[in-house]
Design an enzyme around this catalytic site. Structure first.
Site, PDB file in Angstrom:
ATOM      1  N   HIS A   1      39.150  25.001   0.899  1.00 37.19           N
ATOM      2  CA  HIS A   1      38.530  24.031   1.440  1.00 37.19           C
ATOM      3  C   HIS A   1      37.331  25.034   1.668  1.00 37.19           C
ATOM      4  O   HIS A   1      38.139  25.812   2.492  1.00 37.19           O
ATOM      5  CB  HIS A   1      39.136  23.987   2.834  1.00 37.19           C
TER       6      HIS A   1
ATOM      7  N   CYS B   1      41.163  19.241   8.474  1.00 39.23           N
ATOM      8  CA  CYS B   1      41.999  18.899   8.145  1.00 39.23           C
ATOM      9  C   CYS B   1      43.215  19.785   8.897  1.00 39.23           C
ATOM     10  O   CYS B   1      42.592  20.433  10.143  1.00 39.23           O
ATOM     11  CB  CYS B   1      42.303  18.708   6.744  1.00 39.23           C
TER      12      CYS B   1
ATOM     13  N   GLU C   1      36.703  24.820   5.375  1.00 35.96           N
ATOM     14  CA  GLU C   1      36.114  26.004   6.313  1.00 35.96           C
ATOM     15  C   GLU C   1      37.142  27.197   6.120  1.00 35.96           C
ATOM     16  O   GLU C   1      36.726  28.265   6.816  1.00 35.96           O
ATOM     17  CB  GLU C   1      37.593  25.188   7.128  1.00 35.96           C
TER      18      GLU C   1
ATOM     19  N   CYS D   1      42.929  23.558   8.420  1.00 32.68           N
ATOM     20  CA  CYS D   1      41.584  24.065   8.874  1.00 32.68           C
ATOM     21  C   CYS D   1      41.553  24.102  10.003  1.00 32.68           C
ATOM     22  O   CYS D   1      41.021  24.869  10.778  1.00 32.68           O
ATOM     23  CB  CYS D   1      40.559  23.119   7.832  1.00 32.68           C
TER      24      CYS D   1
END
Length: 163
Positions: free
Chosen positions: A52, A82, A54, A85
């Site tokens: 991801h 999410c 992040e 993260c």
């Protein structure tokens, strides 16, 4: 630069993700007005659930700064983090998170739940809705194109529903 200017740079990262057929999410780590790290989603190209934007930006920032504590830094991301993260944000001690679009399916800064409000040892400040329409628009355009077959990814329609 202000929050909107940094978010515009995060949107550029999101565009880079879309160009690769990735869900268009971009992230930046900033310290004292200086860009430390930037990343975009690479789950499909990297074949990794952990890729991801992040997490990749946090990892790059830790390597750049030579440590895992990012307590002097801020994270700018185009989509509300999410659970994974948000956990990485808490663990890296980021002081502030600024996000664009809310995520009603997986957002953990207030949409589904607020991990930052729980009694963990660190509670980052969260600011949402910065350039929200532009960030949400990039995601909508991506998934509309994907449904029309104009985006070449290995994401299944079931996975797209989870996004």
């Amino acid at each position: 630069m202000d929050d909107r200017a940094w978010m515009r740079l995060a949107l550029e990262e999101a565009k880079a993700a879309a160009a690769l057929g990735e869900v268009p999410v971009g992230a930046l780590v900033v310290r004292s007005g200086e860009l430390i790290a930037k990343a975009h989603n690479r789950r499909e190209t990297g074949k990794s659930a952990l890729a991801h934007a992040e997490c990749l930006a946090i990892d790059e920032a830790c390597k750049t700064l030579g440590g895992w504590r990012l307590h002097e830094c801020e994270l700018y991301v185009t989509l509300e983090p999410c659970p994974m993260c948000a956990g990485a944000i808490i663990n890296s001690r980021l002081r502030r998170v600024v996000y664009g679009a809310r995520d009603p399916k997986a957002g953990c800064c207030g949409s589904v739940t607020d991990l930052f409000a729980l009694p963990f040892n660190h509670r980052p400040e969260a600011v949402g809705g910065v350039l929200e329409e532009e960030c949400a628009g990039a995601l909508r355009a991506f998934f509309q194109a994907k449904r029309k077959g104009a985006v070449n990814t290995t994401v299944t329609s079931e996975e797209a529903q989870e996004e």
